[in-house]
Design an enzyme around this catalytic site. Structure first.
Site, PDB file in Angstrom:
ATOM      1  N   GLU A  86       0.818  -1.213   0.000  1.00 16.78           N
ATOM      2  CA  GLU A  86       0.000   0.000   0.000  1.00 16.78           C
ATOM      3  C   GLU A  86       0.851   1.262   0.000  1.00 16.78           C
ATOM      4  OE1 GLU A  86      -2.419   2.056   3.604  1.00 16.78           O
ATOM      5  OE2 GLU A  86      -3.015   0.016   3.080  1.00 16.78           O
ATOM      6  N   HIS A 100     -13.251 -12.311   4.877  1.00 12.34           N
ATOM      7  CA  HIS A 100     -14.071 -11.109   4.759  1.00 12.34           C
ATOM      8  C   HIS A 100     -15.503 -11.425   4.353  1.00 12.34           C
ATOM      9  CE1 HIS A 100      -9.882  -9.740   4.244  1.00 12.34           C
ATOM     10  NE2 HIS A 100     -10.284  -8.714   4.956  1.00 12.34           N
TER      11      HIS A 100
END
Length: 772
Positions: free
Chosen positions: A620, A709
């Site tokens: 990221e 998730h």
């Protein structure tokens, strides 16, 4: 001069949308109540921005889950596996939408969720569009027009926000081989034409087209796609005002392309890339409006009005006041909602609070900057704002809270610590296997186990001093013992203590490090209903006391199996915090790394044989432009290696990484030299493993076997297939078995079922391996 905003947080100041969405998924409220929550959040956001005096207020920036998923639904880019579900079972568009985001496991269906990945270099995750070679697009959702009309009824003519056609295609992934998703441009443009036509008919004046890929490295085909798309749009809608928005980087070599596109305004991120302004002003065409992104949309520091006003003056002198817009640098979904909700002076000291600005305050800053830039005689209220801003900037610059000489002295000796190298991985692996005696496909989890409401209540009571530290400790120890016993019973090989004492993988550590400060309500959306409350790094960082040692020692005392020490790495702690902007990020990262190293060495001295240092944000932090990668990767790898510098070969170092494309940084991942790397792999059906196989990655790998998730429970056979895929490209002696990520957000019923299936899958594979 016009003020505007690129997007506002949609979670609600009190996380109303999160709570309502999760209640709907759990069946506690109906669809009408969830939809009403969305209405209330939107109305509150629009009304607040209107009252603060913003000229152009965005619409269609609200989302029940993700703005990219909104566009997929709007454009009819619905994966084939959901089409039958859409036609036969689901009663609402929103249910289909949530099924695409979260998977669907009911009424005989077992549908996997769409892939999720990071939104450029932020901690926000988006749902990746899926494209087939003969993909058909059609207008399938009227959300964009419904919200425009909703605001219009309030007396607000908004600026609808759309992800532009080229960036939308580039955000997606081809699900078939031998075609380029940009070849779908001709099929998607008619749907954009229909969207813009409907908005025009209903009275839209400005349309915001988000094209963040204009700030990326582009091929000639990608550049030509922008020309084709916006030439068509201008031809079809000559009167409609199109604002092209870029953010997170500068235009650089795409400058000429951008200014030649037939649009009415271009937005520049002048916080991330201030140097681009001079080049832009040198080539700006007549009549093109320039939107100045000068209020930081991604960080929480107060804007320096003097600096911003100087920049505005430079632009006005060049192009005139009528061709200037003022805005935050990017959408404010990356900022907390409202600083005024921080009323606890113990948690957030007033002397630090005065340095900060959240989303509501950033809107006020934008409006105030216009007032200051267009008025020669200030009234008392505006003059007071300027003086207050100048004083806050000075106070922060001169504050004794920021600097610590002990920390700066320690950084001077960093080369000496770097020199404490370990042996090669092959040597370490032999020693570690002798020390740990693990089977093929060692079974473990990433770290956290479900945090029940009861556990969260204990933590809240401890903070309110309604529960003594002694009683709290006993309660957490009981949870640790329970989870250790369950892991032994189910058959895991390497255990974890469950992290019940932790509120968040970054916040927990920040609370015990000097140089950090916290908030009660500064929540930011990470994905869907998942919100995080990033710490604020305001000063020099050091570790005054051990942070995890006692909990891990206790967990290890309960079992003969190895228990992992669980730490968050320096890059992730920094990336997932609001970071000070008065020194290089690399220096802040080194300070954190040395603090984590202190903890690693304490754990090793306590005979903890496996230590996991998670770096889910490593990818990221990578700059958007490849020309800038080397500098970042050099200091990011260095920071990670500092955390374990000096540990013994026998101590096994793990790391974990989240959704990311690893192909371009595989060498740097190898340079981190963790003994074991685990990462999310199940949504992409093990595609990421190809990168590690092609590189011949030498260390151990734990590709995630199921998606944490999503609430769906994977079958044993599904995970057997994934493990077999992995074993085709990675030697079996280098493969670990684990879920995609931590299990904190799941419930115990889901967790126990999924882990049990994972254990059965591995046992089956082991049996087959023995037979062969």
């Amino acid at each position: 001069m016009i003020t505007h905003n690129l997007g506002y947080p949609r979670i609600g100041s009190n996380r109303e949308l999160k709570k309502s969405s999760e209640s709907y998924w759990e069946g506690k409220i109906g669809l009408e109540q969830l939809i009403q929550t969305g209405v209330e959040v939107r109305h509150m956001n629009w009304q607040m921005q209107k009252e603060l005096g913003l000229d152009l207020i965005p619409s269609n920036d609200f989302s029940f889950y993700d703005q990219v998923l909104d566009m997929s639904l709007m454009l009819g880019a619905i994966p084939e596996r959901y089409v039958n579900l859409k036609n036969n079972l689901l009663k609402s568009e929103l249910d289909l939408y949530f099924a695409m985001a979260r998977g669907y496991q009911k009424e005989g269906y077992d549908l996997t969720a769409m892939e999720m990945t990071k939104w450029f270099d932020t901690n926000y995750h988006y749902i990746v569009p899926e494209f087939l070679k003969n993909q058909k697009f059609e207008l399938s959702s009227m959300k964009f027009i419904d919200e425009f009309m909703e605001a219009k009824k309030m007396g607000i003519v908004t600026k609808p926000v759309l992800i532009g056609p080229v960036s939308f295609l580039m955000l997606g992934k081809e699900k078939e081989k031998n075609f380029d998703r940009l070849d779908l441009l001709s099929g998607i443009l008619p749907v954009y034409r229909e969207i813009l036509s409907r908005l025009t008919i209903h009275g839209a004046e400005w349309i915001q087209m988000d094209e963040p890929f204009l700030a990326m490295d582009l091929s000639q085909k990608e550049k030509e796609s922008f020309r084709i798309a916006y030439t068509m749009i201008k031809k079809e809608f000559p009167v409609l005002k199109i604002m092209l928005t870029t953010y997170f980087e500068g235009l650089r070599d795409n400058m000429e392309l951008a200014v030649q596109l037939p649009v009415d305004a271009i937005h520049l991120d002048l916080v991330k890339a201030p140097d681009q302004l001079e080049d832009f002003l040198a080539v700006i065409p007549d009549k093109l409006v320039i939107s100045l992104g000068i209020v930081d949309g991604r960080n929480i520091w107060k804007n320096n009005f003097e600096n911003s006003l100087s920049l505005i003056k430079t632009v006005v002198d060049k192009v005139g006041e009528n061709r200037v817009m003022i805005a935050p640098s990017c959408s404010l979904i990356h900022s907390p909602c409202d600083l005024e909700m921080e009323t606890d002076a113990i948690i957030l000291p007033p002397q630090i609070k005065e340095w900060l600005s959240f989303a509501r305050q950033k809107i006020d800053e934008v409006v105030t900057l216009k007032q200051l830039a267009t008025t020669t005689l200030f009234d008392d209220a505006i003059k007071a704002k300027l003086l207050e801003n100048q004083q806050a900037i000075l106070n922060r610059k001169t504050s004794k809270l920021v600097h610590n000489n002990k920390v700066s002295d320690r950084l001077k000796n960093i080369k000496e610590i770097e020199s404490l190298a370990r042996n090669t991985f092959s040597v370490r692996k032999e020693k570690q296997q002798k020390n740990l005696n693990l089977p093929f496909f060692p079974l473990t989890t990433i770290g956290s186990f479900p945090q029940t409401n009861e556990v969260r209540r204990w933590r809240a009571k401890l903070k309110k001093k309604e529960l003594s530290i002694e009683n709290y400790t006993q309660l957490i120890k009981h949870e640790i013992e329970q989870v250790i016993r369950w892991q032994e019973e189910v058959g895991l090989d390497v255990l974890v203590h469950g992290e019940f004492e932790r509120n968040d993988m970054v916040e927990y550590f920040g609370e015990m490090l000097d140089g950090f400060v916290f908030t009660k309500n500064a929540w930011v959306q990470s994905y869907g209903s998942r919100c995080v409350k990033p710490p604020i790094i305001f000063g020099d960082v050091q570790r005054p006391n051990p942070m995890t040692l006692n909990w891990i020692k206790y967990a290890q005392s309960l079992t003969s199996k190895p228990v992992k020490g669980m730490l968050t790495g320096p890059v992730t702690i920094m990336e997932w915090s609001f970071v000070r902007d008065d020194q290089p990020r690399s220096e802040t990262c080194y300070q954190i790394a040395l603090s984590i190293r202190d903890e690693v060495l304490d754990l090793e001295r306590a005979n903890i044989k496996i230590i996991q240092i998670d770096e889910p944000a490593f990818r990221e932090g990578l700059p958007l432009r490849k020309a800038d990668w080397k500098l970042y990767l050099n200091w990011a790898v260095k920071a990670f290696r500092l955390t374990y510098a000096g540990v013994k070969d026998e101590t096994q170092i793990h790391t974990h990484m989240c959704y990311a494309e690893f192909s371009d940084i595989i060498q740097s991942i190898a340079d981190m030299d963790a003994d074991v790397i685990t990462f999310e792999c199940s949504r992409s059906q093990m595609e990421l493993l190809d990168v590690f196989a092609e590189y011949k990655y030498p260390n151990d790998i734990g590709p995630g076997l199921y998606d944490i998730h999503s609430p769906r429970i994977p079958a044993k056979s599904e995970m057997v297939n994934l493990l077999m895929k992995a074993a085709l490209v990675i030697p079996k002696e280098h493969i670990w078995a684990n879920p995609d990520c931590g299990l904190k957000t799941r419930n115990w019923e889901e967790t126990k079922s999924a882990i049990s299936e994972m254990v059965k899958a591995v046992e089956s594979i082991r049996e087959d391996a023995l037979k062969s």
